[in-house]
Design a protein around this motif. Structure first.
Motif, PDB file in Angstrom:
ATOM      1  N   PHE A 141      52.055 -43.835  71.688  1.00  0.00           N
ATOM      2  CA  PHE A 141      53.215 -42.975  71.477  1.00  0.00           C
ATOM      3  C   PHE A 141      52.789 -41.665  70.820  1.00  0.00           C
ATOM      4  O   PHE A 141      51.959 -41.687  69.927  1.00  0.00           O
ATOM      5  N   PRO A 142      53.254 -40.510  71.229  1.00  0.00           N
ATOM      6  CA  PRO A 142      54.380 -40.252  72.125  1.00  0.00           C
ATOM      7  C   PRO A 142      53.991 -40.097  73.597  1.00  0.00           C
ATOM      8  O   PRO A 142      54.817 -39.708  74.407  1.00  0.00           O
ATOM      9  N   ASN A 178      53.756 -37.298  78.173  1.00  0.00           N
ATOM     10  CA  ASN A 178      54.818 -38.217  77.767  1.00  0.00           C
ATOM     11  C   ASN A 178      55.834 -38.415  78.888  1.00  0.00           C
ATOM     12  O   ASN A 178      56.839 -39.081  78.699  1.00  0.00           O
ATOM     13  N   PRO A 208      58.010 -43.470  76.727  1.00  0.00           N
ATOM     14  CA  PRO A 208      58.156 -43.263  75.284  1.00  0.00           C
ATOM     15  C   PRO A 208      59.579 -42.920  74.840  1.00  0.00           C
ATOM     16  O   PRO A 208      59.970 -43.286  73.740  1.00  0.00           O
ATOM     17  N   GLU A 209      60.326 -42.222  75.673  1.00  0.00           N
ATOM     18  CA  GLU A 209      61.641 -41.750  75.220  1.00  0.00           C
ATOM     19  C   GLU A 209      62.758 -42.025  76.215  1.00  0.00           C
ATOM     20  O   GLU A 209      63.844 -41.465  76.087  1.00  0.00           O
ATOM     21  N   SER A 210      62.515 -42.861  77.214  1.00  0.00           N
ATOM     22  CA  SER A 210      63.553 -43.141  78.207  1.00  0.00           C
ATOM     23  C   SER A 210      63.621 -44.642  78.489  1.00  0.00           C
ATOM     24  O   SER A 210      62.732 -45.398  78.098  1.00  0.00           O
ATOM     25  N   SER A 229      59.852 -49.595  77.523  1.00  0.00           N
ATOM     26  CA  SER A 229      60.579 -48.474  76.933  1.00  0.00           C
ATOM     27  C   SER A 229      60.467 -48.519  75.419  1.00  0.00           C
ATOM     28  O   SER A 229      60.690 -49.560  74.795  1.00  0.00           O
ATOM     29  N   GLU A 257      62.318 -46.226  73.796  1.00  0.00           N
ATOM     30  CA  GLU A 257      63.477 -45.403  73.459  1.00  0.00           C
ATOM     31  C   GLU A 257      63.962 -45.760  72.048  1.00  0.00           C
ATOM     32  O   GLU A 257      64.296 -44.896  71.263  1.00  0.00           O
ATOM     33  N   ASN A 258      63.978 -47.067  71.742  1.00  0.00           N
ATOM     34  CA  ASN A 258      64.193 -47.539  70.381  1.00  0.00           C
ATOM     35  C   ASN A 258      62.879 -48.194  69.963  1.00  0.00           C
ATOM     36  O   ASN A 258      62.590 -49.320  70.361  1.00  0.00           O
ATOM     37  N   ARG A 259      62.074 -47.494  69.190  1.00  0.00           N
ATOM     38  CA  ARG A 259      60.724 -47.976  68.868  1.00  0.00           C
ATOM     39  C   ARG A 259      60.724 -49.276  68.095  1.00  0.00           C
ATOM     40  O   ARG A 259      59.746 -50.022  68.129  1.00  0.00           O
TER      41      ARG A 259
END
Length: 132
Positions: free
Chosen positions: A20-21, A48, A80-82, A105, A107-109
């Motif tokens: 990440f990211p 990313n 990382p963010e979707s 995903s 999206e919520n780490r």
């Protein structure tokens, strides 16, 4: 149904967290619908939003799978963010027949989500994952 040993799925999620990211990627080998091995790859795009596997690493992984009498079952990467669903680019670049595409995903780490899909000729079909 795709059967993945818990330790392999945990290692993929850990790879995604450590990368990440940026997106991370790799391959999984096995037989039938049961994963037996994992081959983390370098995302040569260092992006990313998309990934490109190192061809030398890919070749070595396929060679190792053959030596272990395995076939390539899964191509995996992280978002990382979707959400854990194929992007239009993922669908367009899904050119390897008869493999599952696993997307992790972040999206919520705190609560990574892993989902698998079969993608053929632009058609996406969800595949259930069973951790073993």
């Amino acid at each position: 149904m795709l059967e993945i040993p818990r330790e392999i799925l945990d290692a993929v999620i850990e790879q995604a967290q450590q990368g990440f990211p940026l997106e991370v990627c790799g391959l999984m080998g096995g037989a039938g619908n049961r994963v037996a091995s994992r081959y983390p790859m370098t995302n040569t795009d260092a992006s990313n939003e998309h990934f490109m596997m190192d061809p030398k690493e890919q070749f070595a992984a396929v060679k190792a799978m053959r030596a272990a009498d395995e076939e390539m079952l899964v191509i995996y990467h992280s978002h990382p963010e979707s959400p854990a669903r194929p992007s239009q680019e993922d669908i367009r670049l899904a050119l390897t027949p008869n493999v599952c595409h696993l997307i992790v995903s972040l999206e919520n780490r705190e609560e990574p989500v892993a989902k698998a899909f079969r993608i053929a000729a632009g058609v996406v079909e969800a595949v259930d994952i069973e951790t073993i």
